[in-house]
Design a protein around this motif. Sequence first.
Motif, PDB file in Angstrom:
ATOM      1  N   VAL A 176       0.836  -1.200   0.000  1.00 41.83           N
ATOM      2  CA  VAL A 176       0.000   0.000   0.000  1.00 41.83           C
ATOM      3  C   VAL A 176       0.871   1.250   0.000  1.00 41.83           C
ATOM      4  CG1 VAL A 176      -1.632   1.361   1.348  1.00 41.83           C
ATOM      5  CG2 VAL A 176      -1.998  -1.088   1.054  1.00 41.83           C
ATOM      6  N   ALA A 177       1.902   1.267   0.847  1.00 44.18           N
ATOM      7  CA  ALA A 177       2.784   2.436   0.920  1.00 44.18           C
ATOM      8  C   ALA A 177       3.465   2.685  -0.424  1.00 44.18           C
ATOM      9  CB  ALA A 177       3.826   2.235   2.015  1.00 44.18           C
ATOM     10  N   ALA A 178       3.897   1.620  -1.103  1.00 45.25           N
ATOM     11  CA  ALA A 178       4.555   1.777  -2.401  1.00 45.25           C
ATOM     12  C   ALA A 178       3.590   2.317  -3.447  1.00 45.25           C
ATOM     13  CB  ALA A 178       5.137   0.432  -2.848  1.00 45.25           C
ATOM     14  N   VAL A 179       2.355   1.806  -3.440  1.00 47.39           N
ATOM     15  CA  VAL A 179       1.356   2.297  -4.382  1.00 47.39           C
ATOM     16  C   VAL A 179       1.049   3.770  -4.132  1.00 47.39           C
ATOM     17  CG1 VAL A 179      -1.069   2.105  -5.047  1.00 47.39           C
ATOM     18  CG2 VAL A 179       0.325   0.051  -4.852  1.00 47.39           C
ATOM     19  N   MET A 180       0.925   4.146  -2.870  1.00 44.08           N
ATOM     20  CA  MET A 180       0.609   5.531  -2.547  1.00 44.08           C
ATOM     21  C   MET A 180       1.755   6.470  -2.930  1.00 44.08           C
ATOM     22  SD  MET A 180      -2.441   5.538  -1.586  1.00 44.08           S
ATOM     23  CE  MET A 180      -3.577   4.177  -1.301  1.00 44.08           C
ATOM     24  N   ARG A 181       3.004   6.026  -2.747  1.00 39.96           N
ATOM     25  CA  ARG A 181       4.135   6.856  -3.173  1.00 39.96           C
ATOM     26  C   ARG A 181       4.094   7.082  -4.677  1.00 39.96           C
ATOM     27  NH1 ARG A 181       7.022   3.805   0.677  1.00 39.96           N
ATOM     28  NH2 ARG A 181       7.708   2.318  -0.935  1.00 39.96           N
ATOM     29  N   LEU A 182       3.800   6.027  -5.404  1.00 45.30           N
ATOM     30  CA  LEU A 182       3.753   6.136  -6.861  1.00 45.30           C
ATOM     31  C   LEU A 182       2.625   7.051  -7.310  1.00 45.30           C
ATOM     32  CD1 LEU A 182       4.792   5.100  -9.651  1.00 45.30           C
ATOM     33  CD2 LEU A 182       3.035   3.336  -9.497  1.00 45.30           C
TER      34      LEU A 182
END
Length: 437
Positions: A176-182
Motif C-alpha cells: 500500500v505504501a509503495a502504491v501511494m508513493r507512486l
Amino acid sequence: MTQARPSPPPRGRRPPGPSGGRGAANAADFAVDPLGFLTRAARDHGDVVALTSGNVLLVHPDDVGRALVDRDRNLVKVRPGERRRGGTGFPLAMMNSEGEDWARKRRRLQPAFRSERLAGLRSHAHDAVARTVGSWAEGRTIDVHKEMSRLAMRIGAVHIAGRPLGGEADALADAVAAVMRLTSSPVRLPTWVPTPVNLSLRRAVRALDASLRRLIDGHRPDGGATALGRLVEERPRAPFPEIRDELATLLMSGYETTADALTWLVHCLGTAPEADGALAASARAAGADGYAAACAKEALRLYPPAWVISREAARPVEFGGYLLPAGTVIGLSQWVTQRDGRWFPEPDRFRPERWLDGAGPVHRYAYFPFGAGARGCLGASMALSEVEEVAIALRSQVRFEPVGPEDVRPRPALALQPVGVRARVFKEHPRGARWSR
C-alpha cells in the motif's frame, strides 16, 4: 430539491475550461496540486469543465447521477485491452473488470458483505479498539494515521480473510505504501523504468504475492462466509492470479480507505470541540442517538478517501448541453462536489448535525464517497458501520488532543491520505471528559 441549472449552451460547443481546455499546462497544474486545480476549475468555469482536449470534469449532482447510474451503458471504467498487470493494477479483480466478467465477480463476492455480518464486525471492532487503546500510554503523542492503519488492518483482515494477518500484514502495508508513493508523485515514469519508486513497488508487489499465496493456501473452509472463502471455495475454484488480484484489492482498499477515514475523523473532531464533546456523550450511550454515524458521514464528505473517479465514453454522450465525443475521459470529483455550497451550507465546516434526523444533502448525488449505481462500492454500508463503531469505541475510552493541526494536509494519491495528523491521547473517565486545551 435541486437548484435550477442555467440554459444549455448551443450544441457543438466545447465546454469551457482553464486555458480553453487545451493547454498542456492544465495537466501540469493537476499533477502538482490536483485538489486545488479541480476546485478552481469548477469555481471559474462551471459544472462541465474541459480540463484537456480529452478530459472533462462533471460537477453538478445531476450529471454525477447520470454518469454513474443512468449512463452506465454509455460509459465504461475499463477499456478492452487495458487489463495489464503492473504498476498499481490488479486487472483480474472485480473493480478492474467490465461487462459480464464484472457482474460474475460481483455476484460471487456479494454474500460476504450482507448486512447480517455487521454484528460480527461490530464485536470485532470493539475488541480491536480495546487492544489498540491498551497499547497507548497516558499523554502519549501518536501518529494517528499509523495507529489507525494498524487498527484497520486488524479489523479488515478478519472480515475479509477470516483471521488476523501475521507476516502478511507487513507485506500488505508495504505494498500500500509503495502504491501511494507512486500515485502521489506529480511525475510518473513507466513502471519498467528502474526508478527508486518503481523498484520499491516491484519488490513490494512480489512480497505481497508470496504473502497472499500463503494466506490463500492456509485458508480453512468457512462455508463462503468471508470474501476469501467465497473466492477459494467456489467450484470450479478460480485460478490463483484471479484470487490474488481480488484479495489484494479488497485488503488494500478496505485497509487504506478505512484508516484514512478514521484519521480524518480524528482531525475533524480536533477542529470542532463541541462536536467532539457531543460524540463523547453519544459514545457513553453506545451511539444510540446516531451522532457517531453523522460524524462518520461528515468526515467522509469533507475528506473522501476516493477523491476522484473516472469513466470513459464508449460512444458520444451529452452532459450539461455539451456533446462529448467517444473516448472522452469523464472525471467526477467527490472532493469538489461534496464541498459545493449549493448542496452543503458552510461547506468547509465540520457539521455532523447536518446528517441528523434523516437530514442530508438536498440532492441525492451531491454525496457519493462510495460511488453510486451498479458499480457503487460493494462494502459501502459495512465500511460506514466500521468507521461508526470504531469512533464509538475509541471515544468511549480516550480523548484526542490535537498536536500541530495547522500542519495537517491531504495528499491525493490513489486514496486521499492524511499527512501530519498527530494527537496526545488521554484515557477517558467513566463520566467522560470535555475537550481541554
